[in-house]
Design an enzyme around this catalytic site. Structure first.
Site, PDB file in Angstrom:
ATOM      1  N   ASP A 169      -2.246  -1.459  -3.989  1.00 40.34           N
ATOM      2  CA  ASP A 169      -2.608  -0.093  -4.336  1.00 40.34           C
ATOM      3  C   ASP A 169      -1.303   0.687  -4.364  1.00 40.34           C
ATOM      4  OD1 ASP A 169      -3.510   2.455  -4.613  1.00 40.34           O
ATOM      5  OD2 ASP A 169      -4.668   2.506  -2.752  1.00 40.34           O
ATOM      6  N   HIS A 227     -12.205   1.709  -4.693  1.00 46.43           N
ATOM      7  CA  HIS A 227     -11.395   0.874  -5.586  1.00 46.43           C
ATOM      8  C   HIS A 227     -12.174  -0.369  -5.997  1.00 46.43           C
ATOM      9  CE1 HIS A 227      -7.316   2.697  -4.728  1.00 46.43           C
ATOM     10  NE2 HIS A 227      -8.022   3.182  -3.719  1.00 46.43           N
ATOM     11  N   TYR A 231       0.876  -1.175   0.000  1.00 44.19           N
ATOM     12  CA  TYR A 231       0.000   0.000   0.000  1.00 44.19           C
ATOM     13  C   TYR A 231       0.912   1.223   0.000  1.00 44.19           C
ATOM     14  CZ  TYR A 231      -3.440   3.461   1.562  1.00 44.19           C
ATOM     15  OH  TYR A 231      -4.237   4.578   1.666  1.00 44.19           O
TER      16      TYR A 231
END
Length: 262
Positions: free
Chosen positions: A150, A253, A107
């Site tokens: 991500d 998302h 992340y």
């Protein structure tokens, strides 16, 4: 051995436990990597996921922020967690499957609103994270590995709804794209999603601010699946489950999928 892997920024695994279960039931990936879990590890609702066949988990968590987790139907063991850029955040976790494949779940910091590290500490943290990632790959070249997560950067012109309008917007600025590209090159990573879907606009994130995100379709491809060159040719079946962005009380998302035959 064939397995399907998915990555999804869930924006709170506890708040969206039912959405995780829905994806597990509807799409049944063998491995599901989540980011922005926003939960201590001991508060993750593991029992609900175990009931759906996901009996294995490795995770790093924080209360209310960040957090990464890998849930799997397949046996796996933890393979490390790094604190890139020394932020003290739960932003990386790795796991190794029995076939020897290592999965890295990242992340990357979002980077705030202003693309200038002199006035925005968060943007500097993002660039430092990517620089540390690049240096780690130079120091220890990855093999038989998959990197997902991500990454908070849409690198290609067709990874955003308007290349021209987003050039000065965090997530698509030239310096971010350059830093991400250097990290990718350092590890000889192959962008699996774009290998499978080489042409056309492709998004995995749509802002909550859009009144009708689907009709406006002002998206960005912030979520990625990469593989090292030694296994990249075994990847196929990439897709983005766009419908999940329209589920009740959704994450902003959508999940990204790929299948590997190894």
């Amino acid at each position: 051995m064939a397995f399907t892997l998915a990555t999804w920024n869930i924006n709170s695994v506890r708040l969206r436990e039912q959405l995780v279960c829905k994806l597990m039931e509807a799409e049944a990936p063998d491995v599901l990597c989540l980011q922005e879990c926003k939960s201590p590890v001991d508060k993750i609702p593991l029992e609900a996921f175990k009931a759906l066949g996901y009996g294995h988990m490795v995770a790093r968590g924080e209360k209310g922020y960040n957090g990464v987790a890998i849930f799997s139907k397949l046996p796996l063991e933890e393979a490390g967690a790094e604190d890139f850029a020394g932020l003290g955040h739960a932003r990386h976790i790795a796991a190794r499957l029995e076939n020897g494949v290592t999965i890295h779940n990242h992340y990357v910091p979002a980077g705030g609103d202003v693309p200038d590290r002199e006035v925005n500490v968060k943007f500097g943290q993002k660039l430092d994270y990517l620089t540390d990632l690049r240096d780690a790959f130079h120091a220890n070249a990855p093999e038989k590995s998959i990197l997902v997560g991500d990454l908070n950067i849409a690198p290609r012109e067709d990874d955003v709804w308007s290349h021209k309008q987003l050039l000065k917007v965090v997530s698509h600025t030239p310096t971010e794209v350059e830093h991400l590209g250097e990290a990718q090159d350092a590890g000889n990573w192959v962008d699996v999603t774009r290998t499978d879907i080489p042409e056309g606009q492709l998004y995995s994130w749509w802002s909550y601010r859009a009144r009708d995100w689907d009709a406006a379709d002002k998206g960005r491809r912030l979520d990625h699946i990469w593989a090292t060159k030694d296994i990249a040719s075994a990847a196929h079946g990439s897709r983005i489950v766009r419908d999940a962005r329209g589920w009740e009380k959704p994450s902003d998302h959508a999940p990204v999928f790929a299948t590997f035959d190894l």
